[in-house]
Design an enzyme around this catalytic site. Structure first.
Site, PDB file in Angstrom:
ATOM      1  N   TYR A   1       0.236  -0.902   0.123  1.00 36.05           N
ATOM      2  CA  TYR A   1       0.367  -0.368   0.001  1.00 36.05           C
ATOM      3  C   TYR A   1       0.763   1.102   0.062  1.00 36.05           C
ATOM      4  CZ  TYR A   1       0.506  -0.241   5.284  1.00 36.05           C
ATOM      5  OH  TYR A   1       0.695  -1.202   6.639  1.00 36.05           O
TER       6      TYR A   1
ATOM      7  N   ARG B   1       8.769  13.657   7.728  1.00 34.40           N
ATOM      8  CA  ARG B   1       9.568  12.718   6.597  1.00 34.40           C
ATOM      9  C   ARG B   1       8.726  12.919   4.928  1.00 34.40           C
ATOM     10  NH1 ARG B   1       8.029   6.550   7.294  1.00 34.40           N
ATOM     11  NH2 ARG B   1       6.105   7.174   7.171  1.00 34.40           N
TER      12      ARG B   1
END
Lengths: 427, 427
Positions: free
Chosen positions: A238, A387
């Protein structure tokens, strides 16, 4: 090597890099990429949840309406082979493995548990499991659970939080007590890459097996499992494989090992001659013995689309563009953000990076929230990491440039200070 | 009690029963039910794979296109609660359990493994697992695997193949060595029903826990887990709950037991304060500790539709119609088929039946193939069983009547003898 805009940090250079990008055509294969306005959403979180391929809704609808709705139970004639068939697509197109070595099944955590127990059983008399202290939580937790269940000891090796695991540190932890090493190819916070072949050699020299977690790398960087001599791996579909939220995971078992290993959850889909429904469990031959229950066939329709697109683009080309995109993040961070207290918390050597970069700032949580309000989706990782994952299949150099420009505005104008702190969120 | 046509076996009586059926309106909620011609498909295999609800394609498309495609990673704010939220719908509307006791997760086989290991750990010093020799393969295999892994002994109790398990036989197998009993509420071949409350009492008296497998009953017959005092259960959502092929399963843990139990697969979705990503696994409070990896959210959209329809119809009403439908199968089999060597292989007492009936004939495999060619979908269970599952939500009395009439034609004209035998198929 992919064209990199690294010598010129102008927006025009980013646009020029996009014009020369051999993967540029793949962007239109994903939904939500047609808005080209200045306020468009800049999605840099494909390393957490990949975007929806344009083909996927029709593929899922076909599985639901035709295969289930019309074909009913007769569709099992095809469905029964999906886990292997899509596994073979992954093996050939993404993982560098051979036919019959990969199965789409369950979740990453469950596949890791199955292979870890199987591997530990294959090393009787050894009582240590090795993992990395900075690895993704589920890897560390599954290792701890198996160790507790079996009365084994966990030996955690320390990785540098930004630079990743030094193979020398790992080597020092390997001895004749070590049964299995569990390790992520790409570190979830820093994006640091470890060399699958090198670690596999080190472990094998010590008589241990490695279970690789490819979750943060599959579809973004090559795994080349056969060439690396890898024995066991699991991973997620995913993220970079764009298979959809909570999509089934995959597991890989090297062909030569399959008939020596047995996994602990003896479900009917791992049984030889399944529909004989015989009295005793006898594991199927080959990789099928690592299956457990009825496979999630509707979800696999979405996985197949994502895997095919990745295979079509080619993991080497994706990885090359990924190094250039993350390189641009690093250079712009140095040029624009360092003076505001934001540092790069990922390897600077592109050959040691996966497909995302972490930046660090004490108020990373507040910065994350401020960025989201300005149409940039990064993610936050505790305690102080922001991130950024520019997915090469649908993220352009200009998207990275614009996202970094918005981040520069946020840090420079101090507007992030108006957001609640992480401490406020979790309490 | 639902109107039963048992005193009159004419087609007109079946039509009259349909006209009086309080659940008749639910048929139009399922796709493929609008053909009313004499050659229409008669689907009697909803006990293997339930039909597609009309609402499901749009619900799945919404999850794919809006939640994933547009909402992207932000949709996790909702998705994170799906396993519990849909579990609560199942608890209240289908299983007779309390909020916070049911989780949608993984597959039935994996959920069974998790709860079985947790239960065995909770009975230290006991070394026997009890299961039924005629239970569904995955139940027996999972029990065997856990027993081997833990050095425990499996004690298999014999059930009558047509009449199901006699509680007295089970009681005789229970002693102070038994840690856990694994048992299906509805037997997969005969459809025989066991009394959850009675078996729970017997096991508790012996100091053992029961893990119920509700797969063949959930949505078709009441479970009433709280009233029965049940401790642990798992089950399937792709049969009578119409959740789609390979749909995620569910698990139930009685509230009072949850904090005493730990399951063996320590994934990050079972962790307390998951996104703190802390160093040590610490199980979440409540039923969440039985979660493992990232939940299959797209597949859950289909599960939710199926669960809601079942809850709306009411399991008591569904079960009442189920008894009448299977009663009609039994009576027509006696009247039309007995003379051709077909016998009823299910309990004749409606109170002891789940929602399907098995018929037995030495050439059941050939009869199955001949029936499929005549537009009736039953299923075959080795070695000599023809299973007919008339799902009360979308099967009418006249559908049962017509299916049995086609079966009468097949057995009477001997055309089944032209089909290959089961032996030919499996070799």
């Amino acid at each position: 090597m992919h064209p990199s805009p690294s010598t010129d940090l102008s927006r025009a250079a980013a646009l020029a890099a996009d014009a020369a990008d051999p993967l540029a055509g793949f962007r239109a294969r994903f939904t939500g990429t047609d808005d080209d306005g200045p306020d468009r959403l800049l999605y840099l979180d494909g390393n957490s949840l990949g975007r929806l391929p344009v083909e996927t809704p029709a593929a899922v609808a076909r599985a639901v309406e035709q295969e289930w709705g019309q074909g009913l139970v007769g569709s099992w004639a095809d469905w029964i082979g999906h886990a292997r068939r899509i596994g073979d697509l992954l093996a050939a197109g993404v993982l560098g493995a051979r036919p019959g070595e990969v199965l789409v099944s369950d979740s990453t955590s469950i596949d890791l548990y199955k292979l870890l127990v199987a591997a530990a059983d294959a090393r009787p008399g050894r009582d240590v499991l090795v993992c990395c202290a900075d690895d993704f939580p589920t890897d560390r937790y599954v290792v701890a659970g198996v160790a507790e269940q079996r009365g084994m000891t966990v030996r955690e090796v320390e990785a540098h939080v930004d630079e990743g695991l030094d193979p020398g540190v790992l080597a020092a932890a390997l001895d004749e007590r070590v049964a299995v090493v569990v390790l992520s190819q790409v570190a979830y916070r820093s994006g640091a890459l470890v060399d699958v072949a090198e670690v596999t050699r080190l472990a094998r020299a010590a008589g241990a097996l490695v279970v690789w977690d490819l979750s943060h790398g599959a579809g973004a960087v090559p795994a080349e499992l056969t060439a690396a001599g890898a024995d066991l791996a699991v991973g997620c579909t995913y993220k970079h494989l764009n298979g959809g939220p909570g999509a089934p995971a995959f597991l890989y078992v090297r062909r030569e090992l399959q008939d020596q290993l047995r996994q602990p959850i003896w479900g009917w889909f791992g049984q030889r001659d399944q529909f004989a429904m015989g009295p005793a469990y006898e594991p199927a031959e080959g990789v099928d013995r690592f299956a457990v229950g009825t496979p999630p066939v509707l979800a696999m329709a979405a996985v197949e689309v994502g895997v095919r697109i990745t295979a079509e683009a080619g993991v080497e080309r994706i990885a090359a563009k990924g190094r250039a995109l993350t390189g641009l993040v690093v250079e712009l961070a140095d040029a624009w953000l360092a003076e505001h207290g934001v540092s790069v918390a990922s390897p600077r050597d592109p050959a040691r990076r996966g497909a995302h970069v972490s930046l660090t700032h004490p108020a990373a949580w507040q910065l994350t929230q401020a960025l989201i309000d300005r149409g940039v989706v990064p993610d936050f990782r505790t305690p102080d990491r922001l991130r950024l994952g520019p997915a090469p299949l649908y993220t352009r150099f200009v998207d990275v440039w614009d996202a970094m420009a918005r981040l520069r505005t946020v840090v420079a104008d101090g507007s992030w200070t108006t957001y609640p702190t992480e401490r406020a969120r979790v309490t």
